[in-house]
Design a protein around this motif. Structure first.
Motif: not given
Length: 530
Positions: A461-487
Motif C-alpha cells: 500500500g505504500a505506493l498507493k499512499r504516495f500517489l494519493y498525496h501526489l495526485e490532483g495538485k500538479w500534473n505528473v509528467s514523468l514517473f518511474h517505480y520498480r520494486n527491487h525487493g529492498a526495504d
C-alpha cells in the motif's frame, strides 16, 4: 555407520520400487516412441555392467535425494531433487570424467589428456587429472562463465579459450589433440563417460526404495522425460527426425547444454530409452532456479535447473497427475554471480507471478490514482510513464499476480470499465528485454517540469499512499517505480510546477514526510529525459 547396500542388491529387488504407470493417463509423447536399441557397429556394450563397475567414488560423492517440499505442494506431486550440485565441483560431470580417465591405459595417462567443455566437464577432467597425476589441457568457449574458468585453472589444468560456443571449442580441441598427441576426453558420447553419469540412476533407485517412482532413470517400468532448453533443442530435433541433427545455433543461457549437435551414442541410447520430451523457455528455467532455491537455499545454474523446469512444465500440461513421484536431477550449480539479477527479473514471469501491461489513460491530473484504483489490490512491481501527448498518457505497469493469464484479463477489464485501454505484453519478448528499461525518454513539449527522487518504506500500500498525496495538485509528467525487493521504495517523479507555485510545492514536499532529492539540474536528466 550403516553398511552401504550394493547396487546389485538394489537392482535385484524390483518389487521395492513400483512405478505403477497404469495409475495415470500418460500423454501422447512429443517424440516418436522408444525403439529397440540399435546394436553398435563396434562390439556392443553392456551398460548395466559398465555402470555397476564404474570407478567414480574416488572423487565423487553419493549425493542426497532431497524431497522438495514447497515445490511438491505447489505442483501437487512428490518431487525429489537429486543434488548433484553438492559434488566437489558442484556438478555431476566429475563422475563421467573420472571414470573415463581412470580407465585409460598407463601409456595414455603418460601422454596427457585434453577436452572441450563449456565448464563443468572441464572441471571434472581437471580434478580427475589432478587426482591421477596427469597433465590436462582444457579448451573452453570464450563465453564460458568466469567462475568455471577460474575453477579449472585452480585445479591445475591449462585453459585455452576459443570460439563462441562448445562446437567451435571442440574443433580447436581436435586440432590441439592432433598437434600435441593428447588423449581426448569427451564430455559425452563415450561409454565410460555415460556409465559414470549412469551411477546417478543407481543411487536414485537405492535411495528411493520406499517410494513409488514415475519419472526418473534406468528401470524399464520408469518413464524417462528428457528436457532441452527451447533455444538449444538439438536432442529433441534429432529424436523427431530419427537421426542426429545439427541445429544452426545453440542458445547460451543454459551454457552447460549449449550444443548444436548431439553425440551419436547419446542419440542411440535416447532413442531407445527416452519416453517423452519437454522444451522449456529461459523464463521457465529462471523460475526453476528460484523454486530450487526456495527448497534448498542453493542457487543452481541454468543448465542445472532444466530438469526442475521440465517436471514443472510436464505437470502443468498434464493436470491429471496427482501424488505421482518424480525425480529431477539438479545437475550443476556453477552460476556466475552477475547472472542473478537477470534470473531474479525473469523468474516471476516464468512462474506466472508477474504480468506486464501497456496502458493508455487520459492525460490529466487524477488519472494515475484512477488507474491505481483499477489495479488495486494487485501489488505494483513497476510503473513507468513519460509525458508525450496533451491528451493521452501511455503507462507501462507490472503487477504481482498468482495466475498471469486470468489476472491480466481481469485487470484489463477493470481498466476498460474506467474508460481506459490496455494491452497485455507479458509474453512480448521486446517488452521483457527492452521496453521495461526504455519506457520514458525525452519530452519536448512538457513545460515547467521539476524532477525529484523520493524514498519511503517498501510495504503493501505504500505506493498507493504516495500517489494519493501526489495526485490532483500538479500534473505528473514523468514517473518511474520498480520494486527491487529492498526495504526502501525508490520513485523518480517529474511534475509540472509553474514558477509562481514553487514555494507552495516546497511546502507540499515538507508535509509529504518522505525523503526526497531535487534532481532537476541533474545532467543525466537534462541529457536523456528533458
Amino acid at each position: 555407520m550403516t553398511a552401504r547396500v550394493s547396487v546389485a542388491t538394489v537392482l535385484a529387488k524390483p518389487a521395492r520400487i513400483n512405478s505403477q504407470p497404469e495409475l495415470f493417463d500418460w500423454p501422447v509423447p512429443s517424440i516418436p516412441p522408444p525403439k529397440p536399441l540399435v546394436p553398435r557397429q563396434e562390439p556392443d556394450i553392456d551398460y548395466l555392467q559398465l555402470i555397476l563397475n564404474a570407478r567414480v567414488y574416488d572423487v565423487a560423492s553419493e549425493t542426497p535425494l532431497h524431497l522438495a517440499t514447497k515445490l511438491s505442494t505447489k505442483v501437487k506431486n512428490k518431487i525429489y531433487l537429486k543434488r548433484e550440485d553438492m559434488q566437489p565441483i558442484f556438478s555431476f560431470k566429475i563422475r563421467g570424467a573420472y571414470n573415463r580417465i581412470y580407465n585409460l591405459t598407463h601409456e595414455e595417462k603418460q601422454t596427457g589428456v585434453i577436452c572441450a567443455s563449456a565448464g563443468n566437464h572441464a572441471q571434472g577432467v581437471a580434478l580427475a587429472a589432478k587426482k591421477l597425476g596427469i597433465k590436462a589441457t582444457i579448451v573452453m568457449p570464450k563465453h564460458a562463465p568466469e567462475i568455471k574458468v577460474e575453477s579449472v585453472r585452480r585445479l591445475g589444468a591449462e585453459v585455452v579459450l576459443h570460439g563462441s560456443d562448445f562446437d567451435e571449442a571442440k574443433k580447436e580441441c581436435a586440432r590441439l589433440k592432433d598437434e600435441k598427441n593428447l588423449i581426448y576426453i569427451p564430455p559425452f558420447d563415450d561409454p565410460y563417460v555415460i556409465a559414470g553419469q549412469g551411477t546417478i540412476g543407481v543411487e536414485i533407485l537405492r535411495q528411493l526404495q520406499q517410494d513409488r517412482l514415475d519419472a526418473s532413470l534406468i528401470r524399464p517400468d520408469v518413464k524417462i522425460i528428457g528436457v532441452n532448453a527451447a533455444d538449444s533443442d538439438g536432442m529433441y530435433q534429432s529424436l523427431i527426425k530419427g537421426q542426429p541433427v545439427e541445429i544452426p545455433m545453440a542458445g547460451l543461457f543454459a551454457d552447460g547444454t549449449s550444443v548444436r549437435l548431439c553425440g551419436s551414442e547419446n542419440f542411440r541410447l535416447c532413442r531407445s530409452f527416452v519416453d517423452d520430451f519437454v522444451l522449456v523457455s529461459t523464463d521457465e528455467v529462471c523460475a526453476a532456479i528460484k523454486d530450487t532455491f526456495d527448497d534448498t537455499r542453493s542457487i543452481i545454474e541454468p543448465a542445472g535447473a532444466l530438469a526442475v523446469a521440465g517436471v514443472k512444465k510436464f505437470l502443468a500440461q498434464n493436470s491429471n497427475f496427482k501424488d505421482a513421484v518424480f525425480v529431477a536431477v539438479v545437475s550443476g550449480a556453477n552460476m556466475n554471480f552477475d547472472r542473478l539479477r537477470f534470473v531474479a527479473e525473469r523468474s516471476r514471469l516464468g512462474d506466472g507471478k508477474e504480468i506486464m501491461l501497456s496502458i493508455k489513460i487520459p492525460e490529466r491530473p487524477g488519472s494515475f490514482l484512477d488507474l491505481y484504483h483499477a489495479i488495486d489490490p494487485k501489488p505494483v512491481t513497476e510503473f513507468c510513464y513519460r509525458y508525450s501527448d496533451p491528451d493521452v498518457a501511455r503507462v507501462f505497469v507490472a503487477l504481482e499476480t498468482s495466475n498471469a493469464a486470468s489476472d491480466a484479463e481481469d485487470v484489463l477489464e477493470k481498466i476498460r470499465d474506467k474508460g481506459m485501454d490496455g494491452l497485455d505484453v507479458t509474453n512480448n519478448e521486446m517488452a521483457k528485454t527492452h521496453l521495461r528499461y526504455l519506457a520514458g525518454g525525452r519530452s519536448a513539449t512538457v513545460k515547467d517540469e521539476v524532477l525529484y527522487r523520493f524514498q519511503f518504506p517498501e510495504r503493501p500500500g505504500a505506493l498507493k499512499r504516495f500517489l494519493y498525496h501526489l495526485e490532483g495538485k500538479w500534473n505528473v509528467s514523468l514517473f518511474h517505480y520498480r520494486n527491487h525487493g529492498a526495504d526502501i521504495a525508490r520513485v523518480l517523479a517529474g511534475l509540472q510546477v509553474p514558477a509562481a507555485e514553487r514555494n507552495d510545492f516546497k511546502a507540499f514536499l515538507e508535509k509529504l514526510g518522505y525523503s526526497f532529492e531535487d534532481e532537476t539540474e541533474n545532467p543525466v536528466y537534462n541529457q536523456f529525459m528533458k
